[in-house]
Design an enzyme around this catalytic site. Structure first.
Site, PDB file in Angstrom:
ATOM      1  N   ASP A 178      -4.191  12.046   3.249  1.00 24.01           N
ATOM      2  CA  ASP A 178      -5.524  10.876   1.994  1.00 24.01           C
ATOM      3  C   ASP A 178      -5.822   9.947   2.739  1.00 24.01           C
ATOM      4  OD1 ASP A 178      -2.045  10.834   3.071  1.00 24.01           O
ATOM      5  OD2 ASP A 178      -2.747   8.206   1.873  1.00 24.01           O
TER       6      ASP A 178
ATOM      7  N   TYR B 141       5.896   0.961   2.996  1.00 23.02           N
ATOM      8  CA  TYR B 141       5.896   0.045   4.355  1.00 23.02           C
ATOM      9  C   TYR B 141       6.213  -1.326   3.815  1.00 23.02           C
ATOM     10  CZ  TYR B 141       2.937   4.595   4.635  1.00 23.02           C
ATOM     11  OH  TYR B 141       2.167   5.539   5.003  1.00 23.02           O
TER      12      TYR B 141
ATOM     13  N   LYS C 207       8.992   8.169   1.085  1.00 25.25           N
ATOM     14  CA  LYS C 207       8.543   8.044   2.554  1.00 25.25           C
ATOM     15  C   LYS C 207       9.015   6.642   3.106  1.00 25.25           C
ATOM     16  CE  LYS C 207       4.199   9.045   5.062  1.00 25.25           C
ATOM     17  NZ  LYS C 207       2.960   8.890   4.603  1.00 25.25           N
TER      18      LYS C 207
END
Length: 252
Positions: free
Chosen positions: A27, A148, A176
């Site tokens: 991506d 993140y 993730k």
């Protein structure tokens, strides 16, 4: 016999019987432009499928045009985007909806959330994630949340654990996370109540060192990997994928 719902059926495309998964993230072009290895997206996707990935993450355009029609590797449509042309490219906007991904035949969707950017930014990120998760529940669509953190801390482990737990609490089916440091891997696997996959990160360091790090993560109970640049930047993406599959599923 207990009925299996749509989300459970789709998750079985992503997570193997051993409870693990290898995802390859393709991506990056929206953020960085056409970087090395992604010039020919169709070629990379075919290589990743032949290498045995459990799923490919891609934006809707590449997913629609280039994702091979086959039975073995799931299609995960990425819903979030921003570009390196922006001074804050880590703050993502929703650029696709779960309903669109479902109409394309997606097996799952993924959404990016960055925390630590300020009160308004973090609040907006949480609200956005909640809305995506609500749609995914309605559609029976598994949700991968890419977490993140913007931080200057040297020890990022506690923040990685916190962000991962936030994602799980707000509806992620798979999380993730950045590698939190070896000492936090067991806690990350144990304290997040959904499967956690570790991000591949940048291409720095040797391939062998990366494989060893991945083996340690799997040994600590992490459910798998979500790797991008280490695969599509390789001279042989199919081989890189196959080697990572061996690590994740126990033959490497």
């Amino acid at each position: 016999m207990t009925a299996v719902n749509g989300k459970e059926r789709r998750l079985r495309r992503l997570i193997a019987e051993d409870g693990r998964t290898l995802l390859v993230a393709l991506d990056h072009s929206v953020t960085t432009g056409v970087v090395g290895g992604l010039t020919n997206m169709g070629s990379v996707m075919r290589s990743v499928v032949s290498g045995g990935a459990d799923g490919i993450v891609a934006h809707r355009g590449s997913a629609a045009r280039e994702m091979p029609v086959q039975r073995d590797t799931a299609m995960i449509v990425h819903l979030s985007g921003n570009t390196a042309l922006s001074p804050q490219s880590e703050l993502k906007a929703t650029v696709c909806e779960p309903e669109t991904a479902a109409a394309m035949g997606a097996d799952a969707v993924s959404a990016h959330i960055t925390l630590g950017c300020g009160h308004r930014e973090d609040r907006d990120a949480l609200v956005g994630l909640g809305a995506v998760a609500r749609s995914c529940d309605r559609l029976g669509m598994p949700l991968l949340v890419m977490t993140y953190i913007r931080t200057e801390a040297t020890d990022i482990g506690p923040d990685v654990l916190h962000a991962s737990r936030i994602a799980a609490e707000l509806g992620a089916d798979i999380v993730k996370a950045a590698h939190p440091g070896e000492q936090y891997l067991t806690d990350l696997a144990a304290q997040v109540p959904v499967p956690v996959v570790i991000a591949g990160g940048g291409p720095d360091g040797s391939w062998d060192a990366f494989l060893n790090s991945a083996k340690n993560a799997i040994g600590a109970g992490i459910a798998g990997l979500c790797v991008g640049r280490r695969v599509f930047g390789s001279v042989d993406p199919a081989r890189a994928t196959a080697e990572l599959r061996g690590v994740v599923h126990g033959s490497g």
